[in-house]
Design a protein around this motif. Structure first.
Motif, PDB file in Angstrom:
ATOM      1  N   PRO A   1       0.825  -1.222   0.000  1.00  0.00           N
ATOM      2  CA  PRO A   1       0.000   0.000   0.000  1.00  0.00           C
ATOM      3  C   PRO A   1       0.860   1.274   0.000  1.00  0.00           C
ATOM      4  O   PRO A   1       2.075   1.215   0.181  1.00  0.00           O
ATOM      5  CB  PRO A   1      -0.738  -0.119   1.334  1.00  0.00           C
ATOM      6  CG  PRO A   1       0.238  -0.826   2.229  1.00  0.00           C
ATOM      7  CD  PRO A   1       0.952  -1.816   1.336  1.00  0.00           C
ATOM      8  N   LEU A   2       0.203   2.405  -0.194  1.00  0.00           N
ATOM      9  CA  LEU A   2       0.847   3.702   0.017  1.00  0.00           C
ATOM     10  C   LEU A   2       0.605   4.062   1.483  1.00  0.00           C
ATOM     11  O   LEU A   2      -0.543   4.200   1.902  1.00  0.00           O
ATOM     12  CB  LEU A   2       0.220   4.762  -0.889  1.00  0.00           C
ATOM     13  CG  LEU A   2       0.349   4.530  -2.403  1.00  0.00           C
ATOM     14  CD1 LEU A   2      -0.431   5.595  -3.163  1.00  0.00           C
ATOM     15  CD2 LEU A   2       1.804   4.527  -2.841  1.00  0.00           C
ATOM     16  N   SER A   3       1.673   4.198   2.252  1.00  0.00           N
ATOM     17  CA  SER A   3       1.533   4.435   3.691  1.00  0.00           C
ATOM     18  C   SER A   3       2.246   5.702   4.110  1.00  0.00           C
ATOM     19  O   SER A   3       3.172   6.157   3.444  1.00  0.00           O
ATOM     20  CB  SER A   3       2.147   3.273   4.485  1.00  0.00           C
ATOM     21  OG  SER A   3       1.795   2.027   3.949  1.00  0.00           O
ATOM     22  N   ASP A   4       1.811   6.233   5.244  1.00  0.00           N
ATOM     23  CA  ASP A   4       2.574   7.256   5.961  1.00  0.00           C
ATOM     24  C   ASP A   4       3.416   6.527   6.997  1.00  0.00           C
ATOM     25  O   ASP A   4       3.000   5.496   7.532  1.00  0.00           O
ATOM     26  CB  ASP A   4       1.649   8.212   6.718  1.00  0.00           C
ATOM     27  CG  ASP A   4       0.626   8.878   5.814  1.00  0.00           C
ATOM     28  OD1 ASP A   4       0.942   9.125   4.645  1.00  0.00           O
ATOM     29  OD2 ASP A   4      -0.494   9.139   6.297  1.00  0.00           O
ATOM     30  N   GLY A   5       4.556   7.110   7.316  1.00  0.00           N
ATOM     31  CA  GLY A   5       5.335   6.513   8.394  1.00  0.00           C
ATOM     32  C   GLY A   5       6.743   7.049   8.441  1.00  0.00           C
ATOM     33  O   GLY A   5       7.235   7.659   7.481  1.00  0.00           O
ATOM     34  N   ALA A   6       7.377   6.841   9.593  1.00  0.00           N
ATOM     35  CA  ALA A   6       8.764   7.277   9.780  1.00  0.00           C
ATOM     36  C   ALA A   6       9.470   6.288  10.683  1.00  0.00           C
ATOM     37  O   ALA A   6       8.844   5.616  11.513  1.00  0.00           O
ATOM     38  CB  ALA A   6       8.810   8.677  10.394  1.00  0.00           C
TER      39      ALA A   6
ATOM     40  N   GLN B   1       3.309  -4.449   6.767  1.00  0.00           N
ATOM     41  CA  GLN B   1       3.741  -3.384   7.691  1.00  0.00           C
ATOM     42  C   GLN B   1       3.499  -2.020   7.054  1.00  0.00           C
ATOM     43  O   GLN B   1       3.156  -1.063   7.732  1.00  0.00           O
ATOM     44  CB  GLN B   1       5.218  -3.518   8.065  1.00  0.00           C
ATOM     45  CG  GLN B   1       5.661  -2.363   8.984  1.00  0.00           C
ATOM     46  CD  GLN B   1       7.027  -2.582   9.606  1.00  0.00           C
ATOM     47  OE1 GLN B   1       7.129  -2.929  10.776  1.00  0.00           O
ATOM     48  NE2 GLN B   1       8.064  -2.365   8.834  1.00  0.00           N
ATOM     49  N   GLY B   2       3.698  -1.964   5.713  1.00  0.00           N
ATOM     50  CA  GLY B   2       3.394  -0.740   5.003  1.00  0.00           C
ATOM     51  C   GLY B   2       4.564  -0.248   4.177  1.00  0.00           C
ATOM     52  O   GLY B   2       5.690  -0.722   4.318  1.00  0.00           O
ATOM     53  N   ARG B   3       4.251   0.723   3.299  1.00  0.00           N
ATOM     54  CA  ARG B   3       5.250   1.189   2.361  1.00  0.00           C
ATOM     55  C   ARG B   3       5.301   2.716   2.311  1.00  0.00           C
ATOM     56  O   ARG B   3       4.891   3.327   1.327  1.00  0.00           O
ATOM     57  CB  ARG B   3       4.947   0.632   0.966  1.00  0.00           C
ATOM     58  CG  ARG B   3       6.067   0.848  -0.034  1.00  0.00           C
ATOM     59  CD  ARG B   3       5.637   0.467  -1.431  1.00  0.00           C
ATOM     60  NE  ARG B   3       6.771   0.463  -2.346  1.00  0.00           N
ATOM     61  CZ  ARG B   3       6.670   0.380  -3.667  1.00  0.00           C
ATOM     62  NH1 ARG B   3       5.491   0.309  -4.237  1.00  0.00           N
ATOM     63  NH2 ARG B   3       7.756   0.381  -4.419  1.00  0.00           N
TER      64      ARG B   3
END
Lengths: 162, 389
Positions: free
Chosen positions: B212-217, B334-336
């Motif tokens: 997916p398109l994710s937000d994160g840092a 976990q995400g991207r």
């Protein structure tokens, strides 16, 4: 995309102008300023000459795209392929004039000049190469398609058409 | 060159973080890592920040000093450098931080990775991230990242007999592990039938074959190994950090079914560490698309060329298998968040090596591998992490 950005690539996108390394003979598309594969990397600088692709090739791999690139929304689903040309370079382009279920690896295709996409109602219209079948298919007659680009390769079907 | 250790790690939850801004997630991860490292802010020498597309996604460039400023370090006037390499931006930033500490220029640095992808609509996010492919000769002709990977998949299936089911198993595994990860974007399990039956994106890849398109840092603190035990009870040594690049476009690859950048980055990393793929017990690899994971397993040396599909089916990469792969859930679950991915891989592996991975913990690992890819493989980064004795 600005007009200049697309316009400057027209010799490549409209007419398949590539380049050839005069040191090793390898053909490239799009054209390159230096030969990436030959042993004479440094010596090839300034020794790359223009080379015209014929537009003939075959499907090396393909996909049917359902989530489109920007500007291709009206064409969904469309077939995108890696086409290995008879001169060697592999090009990325749509395969058109066939049903998606008729595309396969090894299908003979030929480049054809088409509208790629347009930037809304007032924007630039982008033209360039797509590929059409160059062999018999259940739903389409053989022969050189309308709008074929590149130097005629002198194939059987060309001579028959002439 | 001196040995470099990871002294602290931190990361935000990955997902659709609509209530949080780019700078908020960036500093949350960085401050977590700083606290984890038991380090004083005054010890820091520099910040390296991996990010792919903040200018297009949030209309903000020049984000190195932005994050430094809001992390409360602006008045210290530290150097802050943004690093970009498509989806591999985070691990490229890690490589820069590693070089800075290894060289002796700085003792302690923070390496962060951050991306804010949900401030734009999905279609715009896909269009912006497709700029990691060759715009002029792939995207202009109708190419997207999933479409390019789909053509790699189709060729891999044609040459090696890889099946649709084998691709789908990668996604099933990712969601299984994501269900055990509180930071994961997706925590639901999926079945083989759901993956295969999902709507098509670019055939043979469907919705569940694509991360997916994710937000994160995510962030880590690096320091010299000789000082590591002063700042961390369980420091992790960076045994190798290696980068390799390849042609920008898939059409120019030597072999469409191999990422030469991954082959070369892995070879360089294993040479640097004087280790071999068989020594690795746990790995975080690029599974941006299900086919990406199968290529990675082959190109990293965990599977013979063309055998990753059957090997995956046989459970060689499950928890308890020969190499436990993507215990975090990978990019798929976990995400991207593009620029954060490579740093988050290292966060997960450090937790594994420290024995802190809870429900996802692998039994007593000593050597871990992170593998990050930009675009369709124009950049690959391989990092080897070792539990320090």
């Amino acid at each position: 995309m600005s007009i200049a950005r697309f316009w400057r690539e027209t010799p490549r996108r409209y007419n398949l102008g590539g380049s050839k390394c005069t040191m090793c003979g390898t053909v490239y598309f799009p054209p390159r300023a230096v030969c990436p594969t030959c042993a004479h990397h440094r010596e090839s600088i300034g020794k790359m000459e223009p080379f015209q692709l014929s537009g003939d090739g075959e499907v090396f791999s393909y996909t049917t795209v359902h989530e489109p690139a920007e500007g291709f929304e009206m064409q969904v689903p469309y077939v995108l392929a890696l086409v290995r040309t008879v001169e060697g370079p592999v090009l990325t382009g749509q395969v058109v004039d066939l049903a998606p279920e008729d595309v396969r690896i090894g299908l003979k295709v030929r480049a054809t000049f088409r509208k790629l996409r347009e930037e809304g109602k007032a924007g630039v219209i982008h033209y360039g190469y797509k590929f059409a079948p160059a062999e018999d298919l259940p739903n389409r007659p053989p022969g050189r398609p309308r709008g074929a680009v590149g130097a005629p390769a002198g194939s059987e079907s060309d001579r028959a058409a002439a | 060159m001196r040995d470099v250790a990871v002294l602290g790690v931190g990361m935000t939850k990955f997902g659709e973080l609509w209530d949080r801004s780019f700078r908020e997630i960036g500093i949350e991860a960085g401050l977590q890592a700083l606290v984890d490292a038991k380090l004083s802010s005054g010890d820091l020498g520099a910040l390296y920040l991996g990010n792919m597309a903040s200018g297009s996604l949030i209309d903000q460039e020049h984000i190195g000093p932005l994050i430094l400023d809001y992390a409360g370090l602006g008045a210290r006037h530290l150097p802050a450098v943004r690093v970009e390499g498509g989806g591999a931006s985070g691990s490229l930033a890690l490589h820069q931080g590693y070089l800075a500490v290894a060289s002796g220029l700085y003792d302690f640095v923070v390496v962060g990775g951050a991306e804010k992808l949900t401030d734009v609509p999905d279609a715009t996010g896909n269009q912006i991230t497709s700029s990691a492919a060759d715009h002029e000769w792939e995207v202009v002709f109708g190419g997207t990242l999933p479409a390019l990977w789909a053509m790699i998949a189709r060729r891999h299936m044609h040459q090696y007999g890889t099946t649709r089911e084998q691709l789908a198993r990668v996604a099933v595994h990712a969601h299984e592990m994501g269900s055990k990860n509180p930071n994961a974007h997706y925590r639901n399990k999926v079945t083989l039938e759901q993956v295969i039956g999902a709507g098509p994106v670019a055939e043979p890849l469907g919705v569940f074959d694509c991360a997916p398109l994710s937000d994160g840092a995510a962030a880590v603190v690096l320091g010299p190994m000789e000082l590591a035990h002063k700042y961390s009870e369980r420091p992790v040594r960076i045994a190798a950090s290696a980068v390799a690049c390849d042609t920008m476009a898939v059409q120019h690859r030597r072999d469409v079914t191999t990422l030469d950048s991954t082959v070369l980055a892995a070879r360089r990393a294993f040479e640097q560490a004087k280790r071999a793929p068989a020594d690795v017990q746990v790995a975080e690899i690029n599974d941006a698309y299900t086919i990406s994971a199968l290529l990675a397993l082959e190109d990293l040396g965990f599977s013979e060329k063309g055998h990753a599909g059957p090997d995956f089916e046989a459970g060689r990469f499950a928890r308890g298998g020969e190499v436990a792969v993507n215990m975090s859930g990978g990019l798929k679950a976990q995400g991207r968040p593009f620029g954060a991915v490579g740093v988050a891989q290292v966060v997960e592996l450090v937790r594994q090596l420290r024995g802190e991975a809870k429900d996802r913990q692998v039994a007593n690992p000593t050597l871990a591998l992170a593998h990050d890819v930009g675009g369709t493989g124009a950049t690959s980064v391989v990092t080897l992490l070792e539990r320090a004795s």
